[in-house]
Design an enzyme around this catalytic site. Structure first.
Site, PDB file in Angstrom:
ATOM      1  N   LYS A  75     -27.491  10.835 -44.783  1.00  0.00           N
ATOM      2  CA  LYS A  75     -28.023  11.022 -43.588  1.00  0.00           C
ATOM      3  C   LYS A  75     -28.499  12.285 -43.411  1.00  0.00           C
ATOM      4  O   LYS A  75     -27.817  13.154 -43.644  1.00  0.00           O
ATOM      5  CB  LYS A  75     -27.188  10.405 -42.487  1.00  0.00           C
ATOM      6  CG  LYS A  75     -27.658  10.413 -41.040  1.00  0.00           C
ATOM      7  CD  LYS A  75     -26.921   9.934 -40.115  1.00  0.00           C
ATOM      8  CE  LYS A  75     -25.901  11.284 -39.584  1.00  0.00           C
ATOM      9  NZ  LYS A  75     -25.139  10.976 -38.417  1.00  0.00           N
ATOM     10  N   ARG A 124     -21.529   4.225 -34.519  1.00  0.00           N
ATOM     11  CA  ARG A 124     -20.602   4.344 -35.535  1.00  0.00           C
ATOM     12  C   ARG A 124     -19.554   5.648 -35.104  1.00  0.00           C
ATOM     13  O   ARG A 124     -18.366   5.282 -35.580  1.00  0.00           O
ATOM     14  CB  ARG A 124     -21.083   4.666 -37.098  1.00  0.00           C
ATOM     15  CG  ARG A 124     -22.021   6.199 -37.074  1.00  0.00           C
ATOM     16  CD  ARG A 124     -20.937   7.195 -37.142  1.00  0.00           C
ATOM     17  NE  ARG A 124     -21.591   8.326 -37.933  1.00  0.00           N
ATOM     18  CZ  ARG A 124     -21.118   9.605 -37.864  1.00  0.00           C
ATOM     19  NH1 ARG A 124     -20.201  10.026 -37.002  1.00  0.00           N
ATOM     20  NH2 ARG A 124     -21.745  10.649 -38.564  1.00  0.00           N
ATOM     21  N   GLN A 135     -23.902   9.782 -25.816  1.00  0.00           N
ATOM     22  CA  GLN A 135     -22.909   8.877 -26.827  1.00  0.00           C
ATOM     23  C   GLN A 135     -21.751   8.437 -25.690  1.00  0.00           C
ATOM     24  O   GLN A 135     -21.097   7.510 -26.493  1.00  0.00           O
ATOM     25  CB  GLN A 135     -22.432   9.910 -27.742  1.00  0.00           C
ATOM     26  CG  GLN A 135     -23.303  10.041 -28.803  1.00  0.00           C
ATOM     27  CD  GLN A 135     -22.699  10.650 -30.088  1.00  0.00           C
ATOM     28  OE1 GLN A 135     -21.678  10.172 -30.506  1.00  0.00           O
ATOM     29  NE2 GLN A 135     -23.368  11.382 -30.940  1.00  0.00           N
ATOM     30  N   SER A 139     -20.093  18.846 -26.745  1.00  0.00           N
ATOM     31  CA  SER A 139     -20.296  19.871 -27.604  1.00  0.00           C
ATOM     32  C   SER A 139     -20.018  21.102 -27.537  1.00  0.00           C
ATOM     33  O   SER A 139     -20.654  22.356 -27.652  1.00  0.00           O
ATOM     34  CB  SER A 139     -22.132  19.915 -27.786  1.00  0.00           C
ATOM     35  OG  SER A 139     -22.355  20.098 -26.455  1.00  0.00           O
ATOM     36  N   ASP A 147     -17.879  19.004 -34.781  1.00  0.00           N
ATOM     37  CA  ASP A 147     -18.009  18.540 -36.106  1.00  0.00           C
ATOM     38  C   ASP A 147     -18.881  19.696 -36.778  1.00  0.00           C
ATOM     39  O   ASP A 147     -19.494  19.596 -37.583  1.00  0.00           O
ATOM     40  CB  ASP A 147     -19.145  17.266 -35.954  1.00  0.00           C
ATOM     41  CG  ASP A 147     -20.476  17.522 -35.463  1.00  0.00           C
ATOM     42  OD1 ASP A 147     -20.381  18.705 -34.651  1.00  0.00           O
ATOM     43  OD2 ASP A 147     -21.342  16.762 -34.868  1.00  0.00           O
ATOM     44  N   LYS A 160     -16.926  24.807 -33.055  1.00  0.00           N
ATOM     45  CA  LYS A 160     -16.815  24.034 -31.970  1.00  0.00           C
ATOM     46  C   LYS A 160     -15.354  23.830 -31.542  1.00  0.00           C
ATOM     47  O   LYS A 160     -14.630  23.683 -32.412  1.00  0.00           O
ATOM     48  CB  LYS A 160     -17.534  22.467 -32.282  1.00  0.00           C
ATOM     49  CG  LYS A 160     -19.038  22.493 -31.780  1.00  0.00           C
ATOM     50  CD  LYS A 160     -19.600  21.146 -32.243  1.00  0.00           C
ATOM     51  CE  LYS A 160     -21.090  21.079 -31.719  1.00  0.00           C
ATOM     52  NZ  LYS A 160     -21.449  19.838 -31.786  1.00  0.00           N
TER      53      LYS A 160
END
Length: 329
Positions: free
Chosen positions: A75, A118, A146, A207, A230, A234
């Site tokens: 990806k 996902r 999301q 985030s 991620d 963070k």
């Protein structure tokens, strides 16, 4: 997904992905690939993720190979914080699938919807395997793009009665409240501390670069799915919370380097050996939750194999239903 004999490449648009991949198929694909990872039958390659010095964007590649599922690919994409002002989602990505037998390109699949579905499937899998069966209150930290996916997926795993939510920008909460209403759930905007006091299951999907939930605010028996961290630096929750909790993750290497556990490990509060792949619970090799008072935490860093799994489902179903475009390279 097997490629056509003529070597054609399947193109699956964002619109088609939304039509062929639902929450149930995403859940199954992600659960299976987590199990395969824990058995050593699937593995992710090192992640490339960089600030490109333009448009405040983070850009990178996630890739891997699932020997059982036959998924090989990557990806490519990232996070463009200014996209919301342009009417676009901040996350932009595309999935490339290759034939593991020949190396030929099999499919180009839109990755924006699939990334959201996902990621929601990942937290949903963690809730299914780790949350208390009697969980009634769902806490949502974050109300961005999301969050609706997260809320809808989570609601299918337990008999929740209400949702309590907090977001750095309170004006975004009513939209999430409409999703809760659509699901027949009561909804209330609360403070972070009150959210910790009330929620049986908490999903963080922000985030943030600083803790939004402190360890002392979380009640015994809570399951927390940390889904936003991620990238190095963070952070969504107090590092001390991971020391209080039993910690699970999608992939340990990412958890300790770019996931929520990076801070607790860096401060010496927990060690790499204290973190369990959720695939071990799925496969029955780890008990998961062992008591009603245990705090469980899932560090959902987001692995390339998740993307490949759901993209493979999208390509397979789109081809079978005659909904995919095909081209020759």
């Amino acid at each position: 997904m097997s490629n056509e004999k003529d070597g054609s490449v399947v193109i699956v648009t964002e619109e088609i992905c939304q039509k062929v991949v639902d929450r149930a198929s995403a859940f199954t694909a992600v659960e299976q690939v987590f199990g395969a990872m824990a058995k050593g039958d699937a593995y992710n390659f090192p992640v490339i993720r960089e600030a490109i010095g333009y448009a405040d964007a983070l850009y990178g590649f996630k890739s891997g190979f699932d020997r059982v599922g036959g998924s090989l690919g990557l990806k490519s994409g990232g996070y463009w914080p200014g996209n919301a002002e342009k009417g676009l989602t901040n996350h932009q990505s595309t999935v490339f699938l290759f034939d593991p037998d020949t190396g030929r390109l099999q499919a180009l699949v839109g990755g924006n919807y699939l990334t959201a579905v996902r990621t929601a499937a990942s937290s949903s899998v963690s809730i299914a395997h780790l949350a208390r069966k009697d969980a009634k209150v769902l806490g949502m930290v974050g109300a961005g793009h999301q969050s609706a996916f997260q809320l809808r997926a989570a609601a299918e795993q337990r008999d929740f009665e209400r949702v309590v939510a907090w977001n750095p920008h309170p004006d975004m909460l009513p939209k999430l409240g409409e999703v809760a209403k659509d699901l027949g759930l009561d909804f209330e905007a609360v403070s972070q501390e009150e959210l910790g006091a009330q929620a049986d299951v908490i999903i963080t999907i922000t985030s943030a670069f600083e803790p939004l939930l402190m360890a002392d605010w979380i009640k015994p028996g809570t399951h927390i799915a940390c889904m936003g961290t991620d990238t190095k630096g963070k952070q969504e929750v107090d590092a001390a919370l991971l020391a209080r909790a039993t910690v699970f993750t999608d992939e340990i290497a990412q958890s300790i380097s770019i996931g929520e556990a990076q801070h607790a490990v860096g401060q010496g509060l927990i060690a790499e050996g204290d973190i369990t792949p959720i695939g071990a619970v799925i496969n029955g090799d780890h008990k998961g939750r062992t008591s009603e008072d245990e705090i469980t935490l899932f560090d959902g860093t987001g692995v390339g194999l998740q993307d490949l799994a759901v993209a493979s489902v999208a390509a397979k179903l789109a081809r079978e239903r005659g909904m995919a475009q095909t081209v020759m390279l």
